[in-house]
Design an enzyme around this catalytic site. Structure first.
Site, short mmCIF file in Angstrom:
data_model
loop_
_atom_site.label_atom_id
_atom_site.label_comp_id
_atom_site.label_asym_id
_atom_site.label_seq_id
_atom_site.Cartn_x
_atom_site.Cartn_y
_atom_site.Cartn_z
N ASP A 161 105.19 2.86 35.83
CA ASP A 161 106.56 2.75 35.33
C ASP A 161 107.14 1.37 35.60
O ASP A 161 107.90 0.84 34.78
CB ASP A 161 107.47 3.82 35.95
CG ASP A 161 108.89 3.69 35.44
OD1 ASP A 161 109.08 3.87 34.22
OD2 ASP A 161 109.80 3.35 36.22
N SER A 183 109.93 8.14 32.54
CA SER A 183 110.22 7.09 33.52
C SER A 183 110.98 7.66 34.73
O SER A 183 110.59 7.49 35.88
CB SER A 183 111.03 5.99 32.82
OG SER A 183 111.57 5.09 33.74
N LYS A 187 109.23 9.22 38.68
CA LYS A 187 109.67 8.67 39.97
C LYS A 187 110.27 9.77 40.86
O LYS A 187 110.03 9.81 42.06
CB LYS A 187 110.71 7.56 39.74
CG LYS A 187 110.05 6.27 39.27
CD LYS A 187 111.06 5.19 38.93
CE LYS A 187 111.80 5.47 37.66
NZ LYS A 187 112.45 4.36 37.02
N1 URA Z 1 116.31 4.60 34.30
C1 URA Z 1 114.96 4.65 34.48
O1 URA Z 1 114.48 4.69 35.61
N2 URA Z 1 114.18 4.64 33.39
C2 URA Z 1 114.65 4.62 32.13
O2 URA Z 1 113.87 4.63 31.21
C3 URA Z 1 116.06 4.56 31.94
C4 URA Z 1 116.88 4.56 33.06
#
Ligand code: URA
Length: 449
Positions: A161, A183, A187
């Site tokens: 990412d 994304s 996380k």
């Molecule tokens: N925040 C993120 O971590 N990823 C995205 O794609 C958009 C906002």
């Protein structure tokens, strides 16, 4: 795997298999697939979308590109909150210590300012000495000791990412619901959470301004979380004006400390309590929303939330004295009052314009390597919808130089004139609550437990 064939298939509306996504992302993370091929694939996804199976495979592949925050034997249920990004949104700063003070384990892994939006890491780093960089082993040690850690994504977490996000940022492929979902959720799942509360912003300052897109994003992220075994709830909240009285870095820490002292009311507290109640319910720390809010309020009244924030600062190398003496935080040399030119009802001021103004003042980044000025920012005094009279103070600008204050003053006057012409109604602050099996306007009695 022949990457051009995969790109062509997605471009033409087909789907990739789980194995194809896993192989593509694994090779992208090591550098074997170049950025230009991944950029083409991201654009194909932006136009064609992903099936549910593809989204699960992409999220899982991104998650597997790095390590996970180890689970520990001690501590309460692990719950985090994530916002899709806004201006003046300091709720993370308040929620992490507040929920820890209520017995919840909060591994708050946050981001930096992005585009016109502010970032929790930049705000925390305005506290002298405070560090948000630490290895995962250190983050777990702190989480076990005090129930909360406020840190940044490390090289160990979801490296795919880190690379893909930077690429999307410069190739016009940020605004894709499946790419945003993969994304954010990769996380969050790397934190090995028991529960996650998502604050999905709606309005002109949000990455996806319209409510239908925000709703789809919320549903998609909730679906991915639940399928991965993480209880996930989303609240849609207003970002048609900045949240609360301040926007900037140190200046938002000052407002957050006031909130933890019980001295702040209004929009940021309403959003904080709504999100905090969901976090506490997911942790099993309350049986209903009313009870959850009472528990949160009493942790503020007793000083427990503020005390936990002091401990976070101490553990992370910062100056804990700022809790009692916020004047120790960086302060800009040029403080300028801007007054309202005529009487009327305060309209919602564009968060995008104000956020970009703060970036121009040095409070955010134009490029990833830019340094951030912690002291600059903005106080906006009247709330949207409130009556104002000519001569009332509209805002207090905190700038590095008189020229920067002049520019900010001009931008503010133009933003106010424009907002007055538009004459938009402010959005309700709390719009909707979305779970895997229910979506309802916020406050609908049907979802009380
Ligand atoms: N925040 C993120 O971590 N990823 C995205 O794609 C958009 C906002």
């Amino acid at each position: 795997m022949v990457v051009p064939r995969l790109i062509e298939r997605k471009r033409d509306g087909g789907a990739l298999s789980g194995d194809e996504w896993r192989e593509l992302i694994a090779h992208y993370a090591t550098g074997a697939v170049p950025d230009y091929q991944m950029a083409a694939m991201a654009m194909a996804v932006l136009f064609r979308g992903l099936t549910d199976e593809e989204l699960a495979a992409l999220t899982g592949a991104m998650l597997d590109s790095g390590e996970r925050l180890p689970r520990s034997a001690t501590g309460g249920r692990r719950i985090d909150k994530h916002s899709t990004g806004g201006v003046g949104d300091k709720t993370s700063l308040i929620l992490a210590p507040l929920l820890a003070a209520c017995g919840v384990a909060v591994p708050m892994m946050s981001g930096r300012g992005l585009g016109h939006t502010g970032g929790t890491l930049d705000k925390l780093e305005s506290i002298p000495g405070f560090t948000t960089r630490m290895p995962l082993s250190e983050a777990v040690r702190q989480l076990d000791a005090i129930g909360v850690v406020m840190f940044g994504q490390t090289e160990e977490i979801v490296p795919a990412d880190r690379r893909l996000y930077a690429l999307r940022d410069v190739t016009g492929t940020v605004e894709s619901i499946p790419l945003i979902t993969a994304s954010i959720m990769s996380k969050k799942l790397a934190e090995q959470l028991d529960g996650l509360v998502l604050d999905v912003k709606v309005g002109s300052g949000a990455f996806l301004p319209n409510i239908a897109d925000a709703r789809t994003l919320a549903r998609t992220m909730v679906g991915v979380g639940e399928r991965a075994g993480c209880r996930t709830v989303a609240i849609l909240t207003a970002m048609d004006r900045p949240l609360g009285r301040t926007a900037g870095n140190a200046i938002e820490v000052v407002e957050s400390i006031a909130a933890m002292r019980g001295e702040a009311a209004g929009d940021p507290m309403e959003v904080t309590l709504a999100l905090g109640a969901e976090m506490l319910l997911l942790a099993g720390g309350a049986t209903g929303r009313g009870e959850a809010v009472q528990i949160l309020k009493s942790a503020i009244r007793s000083g427990a939330a503020l005390e936990r924030f002091r401990e976070v600062i101490r553990w992370q190398g910062g100056d804990p004295e700022v809790v009692d003496h916020p004047e120790r935080l960086p302060r800009a040399p040029e403080i300028r009052e801007v007054r309202v030119g005529r009487s009327g009802r305060m309209p919602p001021l564009s968060p995008r314009v104000l956020g970009e103004m703060i970036v121009a003042m040095g409070g955010g980044r134009r490029m990833a390597a830019d340094a951030v000025d912690p002291a600059v920012g903005l106080e906006i005094l009247p709330r949207a919808g409130q009556s104002v009279a000519a001569g009332d103070v509209l805002a207090i600008v905190h700038a590095r130089t008189p020229a920067s204050a002049d520019d900010a003053e001009l931008t503010l006057r133009r933003a106010l004139d424009h907002a007055w012409q538009e004459d938009a109604e402010p959005l309700p602050l709390l719009l909707e609550r979305i779970t895997h099996d229910h979506a309802a306007p916020y406050g609908d009695p049907a979802w009380e437990h």
